[in-house]
Design an enzyme around this catalytic site. Structure first.
Site, short mmCIF file in Angstrom:
data_model
loop_
_atom_site.label_atom_id
_atom_site.label_comp_id
_atom_site.label_asym_id
_atom_site.label_seq_id
_atom_site.Cartn_x
_atom_site.Cartn_y
_atom_site.Cartn_z
N ASP A 135 0.83 -1.21 0.00
CA ASP A 135 0.00 0.00 0.00
C ASP A 135 0.87 1.26 0.00
O ASP A 135 1.65 1.49 0.93
CB ASP A 135 -0.88 -0.07 1.26
N ASP A 169 -10.59 4.03 -1.29
CA ASP A 169 -11.24 2.98 -0.49
C ASP A 169 -12.77 2.94 -0.65
O ASP A 169 -13.43 3.99 -0.65
CB ASP A 169 -10.93 3.19 1.00
C1 GLA Z 1 -5.54 2.12 2.82
C2 GLA Z 1 -6.00 1.01 1.90
C3 GLA Z 1 -7.05 0.18 2.63
C4 GLA Z 1 -6.44 -0.40 3.91
C5 GLA Z 1 -5.88 0.72 4.77
C6 GLA Z 1 -5.09 0.18 5.96
O1 GLA Z 1 -6.54 3.03 3.11
O2 GLA Z 1 -6.53 1.53 0.72
O3 GLA Z 1 -7.51 -0.86 1.80
O4 GLA Z 1 -5.41 -1.30 3.55
O5 GLA Z 1 -5.03 1.57 4.04
O6 GLA Z 1 -4.51 1.18 6.73
#
Ligand code: GLA
Length: 497
Positions: A263, A323
């Protein structure tokens, strides 16, 4: 002698009434996992002006505006994040030799932190690492159909722990999900501890023994996934992989990890979007070098046209959006905007519109069926995001509908696309192996409405006598028009002519 002592204490008094310095607030993580949440305030006060930086969780901010001084100050801080600028506000004051400071979110002041002076340089942004020249990472041969499994984030966020993961493995091995194809159990952010003296990443208290957990999950015939960031910190502020790429890949492989979600998050402070490819390539190479088959999931929210280079860095899937949230607007907004990306999906390399929210309670079952259908038409990874240890049978039926999963997992690996749109009615089509076709009649409106199939638009001269309805599980005589519930879908499989 006396004079020197007096001079020193005067100097100290003057110094401590000044905000200038490097301050650290170190508090236990609210996730109760034994980790420490650190926030650094590196400040310089010159008269009525305060400058400096703030490091909080994954962010390195610069002070952009300031008012006040030691008796009460307000800092507006900001940072460039690709095309957008992020801002935050901190308010505080000096109390003796402590800095009391809190972040403001709109009308609310978050809990106050107490910061103490630490040495200059502690917590500073790490030096930028040189990046490798671009090359094509060898295909790892995994994920020939979209990966299926479960991920902890949507339901558990910081509350995921060893017990939850074991419970999820037990449930999936028992409740039909494993047989339906759900294989990967993926631990998202907040498993990380600190590094040891050799720089090896450790788990935190919530995961006492990751290797033992992997053995347990493997013993159930399932696979285990993990999460990290190419930055110094993850999104939730935990230890990232920055500067430890090969080392972490080896650790994960030694634990028995089968899947990595990587990520961007903290990397945004160090690299530009144009450098993402090289950053992800580095991990693609590191994973291959371990010799263990590890699915590589890129999570950088669809920036920098990732679908164009995702396969080149060894990526098996790449997020195409920010997200998802557990509501109709978020799911529909994400899902229905994926049509143009269809050309980039192929066996081994998938567009990822984020994990499923099915069963988390924010949508109706009709809406969750639309969610499942849309993700299947999109050849999207199917990562359940609910508490599968305790799931109503109606939700389990949605997640394990074999005929819908067969569309998602179709071997031809061709992503579906929007064929027609008229107001709230959308018709999507997906070409399947052997010439079959999946046709989804979506109704984005709140009230039931008729949908009409234009057979010629589908390249079909005459309407087929019988079509398969994949939610009703029956072959039906089909005219061209059908009623679709509000926010619902009718999903059909047309046999090859
Ligand atoms: C980001 C990602 C999510 C999750 C969070 C965890 O927002 O897009 O899918 O993994 O981080 O902190």
């Amino acid at each position: 002698m006396k004079r020197i002592v007096l001079f020193c204490s005067l100097a100290a008094a003057a110094w401590s009434a000044d905000l200038t310095g490097n301050w650290l607030s170190a508090a236990p993580s609210p996730n109760n996992d034994g980790t420490i949440r650190r926030t650094y305030f590196h400040l310089k006060q010159e008269g009525g002006k305060i400058t400096g930086t703030i490091r909080a969780a994954q962010f390195f901010y610069a002070v952009m505006e300031s008012t006040g001084g030691p008796d009460g100050f307000k800092l507006t801080v900001g940072m460039q994040d690709g095309p957008t600028e992020r801002r935050a506000i901190y308010e505080g004051r000096l109390v003796g030799d402590e800095l009391h400071v809190a972040q403001r979110r709109g009308e609310t002041l978050l809990p106050e932190m107490t910061a103490h002076r630490v040495r200059e340089g502690e917590g500073a942004k790490p030096a930028r690492l040189p990046l490798p020249a671009l090359h094509k990472v060898r295909d790892n041969g995994l994920a020939r159909t979209p990966p299926m499994g479960w991920n902890s984030w949507n339901k558990f966020a910081g509350r995921v722990n060893d017990e939850v993961v074991r419970g999820v493995a037990d449930a999936m091995a028992r409740n039909g999900m494993k047989e339906a194809g759900y294989t990967y159990i993926n631990i998202d952010d907040t498993w990380e501890g600190e590094r040891d003296a050799q720089g090896n990443i450790q788990t935190n208290k919530k995961f006492p023994d990751m290797k033992a957990l992997a053995d347990y999950v493997h013993g159930k015939g399932l696979k285990l996934g993990i999460y990290s960031s190419p930055g110094p910190n993850t999104c939730a502020g935990y230890e990232g992989t920055y500067g430890h790429e090969e080392q972490d890949a080896r650790t994960w492989a030694a634990w028995g990890i089968d899947y990595l979600k990587y990520d961007w998050c903290g990397a945004r402070n160090i690299y530009s979007d144009a450098e993402m490819q090289a950053v992800y390539q580095k991990m693609g190479d590191a994973l291959l070098a371990t010799g263990r088959p590890i699915v590589f999931s890129l999570c950088q929210y669809g920036r920098a046209d990732v679908w164009k280079w995702g396969p080149d860095v060894g990526g098996n899937l790449w997020r195409t959006t920010y997200d998802i949230r557990d509501n109709w607007e978020s799911m529909a907004q994400i899902g229905f905007q994926q049509s143009e990306l269809a050309q980039w999906a192929k066996p081994g390399h998938w567009n990822d519109p984020d994990m499923l929210e099915i069963g988390n309670g924010g949508m109706s079952e009709t809406e969750y069926r639309t969610h499942m259908t849309l993700w299947s038409m999109l050849a999207a990874p199917l990562m359940a995001g609910n508490d599968v240890r305790d799931v109503p049978s109606s939700i389990l039926e949605i997640l394990t509908n074999r005929e819908v999963i067969a569309i998602n997992q179709d071997k031809a690996g061709k992503q579906g696309r929007r064929l027609a749109k008229s107001g709230d009615q959308e018709i999507w089509v997906r070409d399947l192996e052997g010439g079959d076709r999946a046709v989804a009649l979506f109704n984005r409106g709140a009230a039931a409405a008729p949908a009409t199939i234009d057979w010629t638009a589908l390249g079909i001269k005459k309407a087929p006598a019988v079509v398969r309805d994949l939610w009703e599980h029956r072959d039906e005589r089909f005219t061209s028009s059908v009623s679709v519930p509000g926010h619902g879908v009718v999903l059909l499989r047309l046999r090859a002519e």
